[in-house]
Design a protein around this motif. Structure first.
Motif, mmCIF file in Angstrom:
data_model
loop_
_atom_site.group_PDB
_atom_site.id
_atom_site.type_symbol
_atom_site.label_atom_id
_atom_site.label_comp_id
_atom_site.label_asym_id
_atom_site.label_seq_id
_atom_site.Cartn_x
_atom_site.Cartn_y
_atom_site.Cartn_z
ATOM 1 N N ARG A 284 -9.364 -43.391 -45.223
ATOM 2 C CA ARG A 284 -8.543 -44.386 -44.533
ATOM 3 C C ARG A 284 -7.320 -44.823 -45.325
ATOM 4 N NH1 ARG A 284 -13.012 -48.218 -41.608
ATOM 5 N NH2 ARG A 284 -13.913 -46.558 -40.346
ATOM 6 N N ALA A 285 -7.052 -44.156 -46.420
ATOM 7 C CA ALA A 285 -5.884 -44.441 -47.254
ATOM 8 C C ALA A 285 -5.851 -45.891 -47.720
ATOM 9 C CB ALA A 285 -4.598 -44.073 -46.514
ATOM 10 N N ARG A 286 -6.966 -46.333 -48.254
ATOM 11 C CA ARG A 286 -7.035 -47.700 -48.774
ATOM 12 C C ARG A 286 -7.146 -47.739 -50.294
ATOM 13 N NH1 ARG A 286 -11.017 -50.198 -44.178
ATOM 14 N NH2 ARG A 286 -9.429 -50.278 -42.556
ATOM 15 N N ARG A 287 -7.586 -46.628 -50.899
ATOM 16 C CA ARG A 287 -7.772 -46.596 -52.357
ATOM 17 C C ARG A 287 -6.737 -45.644 -52.968
ATOM 18 N NH1 ARG A 287 -11.071 -43.811 -55.992
ATOM 19 N NH2 ARG A 287 -12.045 -42.673 -54.297
ATOM 20 N N LEU A 288 -5.604 -46.193 -53.340
ATOM 21 C CA LEU A 288 -4.508 -45.415 -53.924
ATOM 22 C C LEU A 288 -4.898 -44.959 -55.326
ATOM 23 C CD1 LEU A 288 -1.523 -44.527 -53.493
ATOM 24 C CD2 LEU A 288 -0.883 -46.630 -54.659
ATOM 25 N N VAL A 289 -4.817 -43.645 -55.579
ATOM 26 C CA VAL A 289 -5.165 -43.143 -56.911
ATOM 27 C C VAL A 289 -3.950 -42.646 -57.687
ATOM 28 C CG1 VAL A 289 -7.568 -42.599 -56.371
ATOM 29 C CG2 VAL A 289 -5.822 -40.878 -55.989
ATOM 30 N N ARG A 290 -2.907 -42.219 -57.007
ATOM 31 C CA ARG A 290 -1.666 -41.795 -57.662
ATOM 32 C C ARG A 290 -0.504 -42.039 -56.698
ATOM 33 N NH1 ARG A 290 -5.051 -40.272 -60.919
ATOM 34 N NH2 ARG A 290 -4.899 -38.713 -62.529
ATOM 35 N N SER A 291 0.665 -42.278 -57.249
ATOM 36 C CA SER A 291 1.879 -42.400 -56.434
ATOM 37 C C SER A 291 3.076 -42.101 -57.314
ATOM 38 C CB SER A 291 1.991 -43.795 -55.819
ATOM 39 O OG SER A 291 2.153 -44.764 -56.824
ATOM 40 N N GLY A 292 4.182 -41.825 -56.682
ATOM 41 C CA GLY A 292 5.387 -41.548 -57.433
ATOM 42 C C GLY A 292 6.563 -41.282 -56.526
ATOM 43 N N VAL A 293 7.648 -40.857 -57.125
ATOM 44 C CA VAL A 293 8.875 -40.536 -56.406
ATOM 45 C C VAL A 293 9.255 -39.102 -56.753
ATOM 46 C CG1 VAL A 293 11.319 -41.115 -56.131
ATOM 47 C CG2 VAL A 293 9.642 -42.936 -56.479
ATOM 48 N N ALA A 294 9.657 -38.344 -55.743
ATOM 49 C CA ALA A 294 10.072 -36.957 -55.963
ATOM 50 C C ALA A 294 11.335 -36.688 -55.155
ATOM 51 C CB ALA A 294 8.964 -35.999 -55.537
ATOM 52 N N VAL A 295 12.084 -35.690 -55.592
ATOM 53 C CA VAL A 295 13.311 -35.292 -54.916
ATOM 54 C C VAL A 295 13.076 -33.967 -54.197
ATOM 55 C CG1 VAL A 295 15.715 -34.613 -55.269
ATOM 56 C CG2 VAL A 295 14.735 -36.458 -56.629
ATOM 57 N N ALA A 296 13.489 -33.898 -52.940
ATOM 58 C CA ALA A 296 13.408 -32.652 -52.173
ATOM 59 C C ALA A 296 14.643 -31.823 -52.528
ATOM 60 C CB ALA A 296 13.346 -32.947 -50.677
ATOM 61 N N ALA A 297 14.536 -31.013 -53.562
ATOM 62 C CA ALA A 297 15.675 -30.280 -54.124
ATOM 63 C C ALA A 297 15.984 -29.005 -53.330
ATOM 64 C CB ALA A 297 15.379 -29.924 -55.570
ATOM 65 N N PRO A 298 17.266 -28.637 -53.263
ATOM 66 C CA PRO A 298 17.655 -27.425 -52.536
ATOM 67 C C PRO A 298 17.021 -26.154 -53.103
ATOM 68 C CG PRO A 298 19.601 -28.660 -53.260
ATOM 69 C CD PRO A 298 18.409 -29.355 -53.799
ATOM 70 N N GLU A 299 16.845 -26.090 -54.441
ATOM 71 C CA GLU A 299 16.256 -24.888 -55.037
ATOM 72 C C GLU A 299 14.780 -24.719 -54.686
ATOM 73 O OE1 GLU A 299 16.600 -28.049 -58.308
ATOM 74 O OE2 GLU A 299 17.896 -27.249 -56.761
ATOM 75 N N TRP A 300 14.157 -25.750 -54.120
ATOM 76 C CA TRP A 300 12.768 -25.670 -53.637
ATOM 77 C C TRP A 300 12.742 -25.674 -52.111
ATOM 78 C CZ3 TRP A 300 8.804 -24.413 -56.584
ATOM 79 C CH2 TRP A 300 8.893 -24.641 -57.953
ATOM 80 N N GLY A 301 13.839 -25.279 -51.492
ATOM 81 C CA GLY A 301 13.896 -25.237 -50.033
ATOM 82 C C GLY A 301 13.859 -26.620 -49.411
#
Length: 89
Positions: free
Chosen positions: A10-27
């Motif tokens: 149910r997405a109530r127990r967060l175990v990891r989080s962060g910020v990422a960039v959707a880079a052009p070299e990764w499509g």
């Protein structure tokens, strides 16, 4: 883009989080590599960009390296039958 990984359905127990960039070299896709998660279990994940939130996805971790796994099923599919000659695309 914000990403979140949860330890429950149910997405109530967060175990990891962060910020990422959707880079052009990764499509223009996000690639997040995590370590330290428990072996052989399911996790849920989602992404947030501005006001948009993705549907909840499910991912599983591999069994512990020292644990013998269950049965392995494999399949092979081909568009050619070798003994009848070569087939071009």
């Amino acid at each position: 883009m914000h990403w979140q990984v949860y330890g429950d359905e149910r997405a109530r127990r967060l175990v990891r989080s962060g910020v990422a960039v959707a880079a052009p070299e990764w499509g223009h896709s996000v690639h997040v590599e995590l370590d330290g998660l428990s072996s052989d279990r399911d996790y849920r994940y989602r992404f947030r960009v501005g006001p948009y939130v993705s549907a909840l996805g499910r991912a599983g971790t591999a069994p512990h390296p020292l644990v013998y796994g269950g049965a392995l099923a494999m399949a092979f599919v081909s568009c050619a039958q070798y003994e009848h000659g070569y087939f071009t695309s």
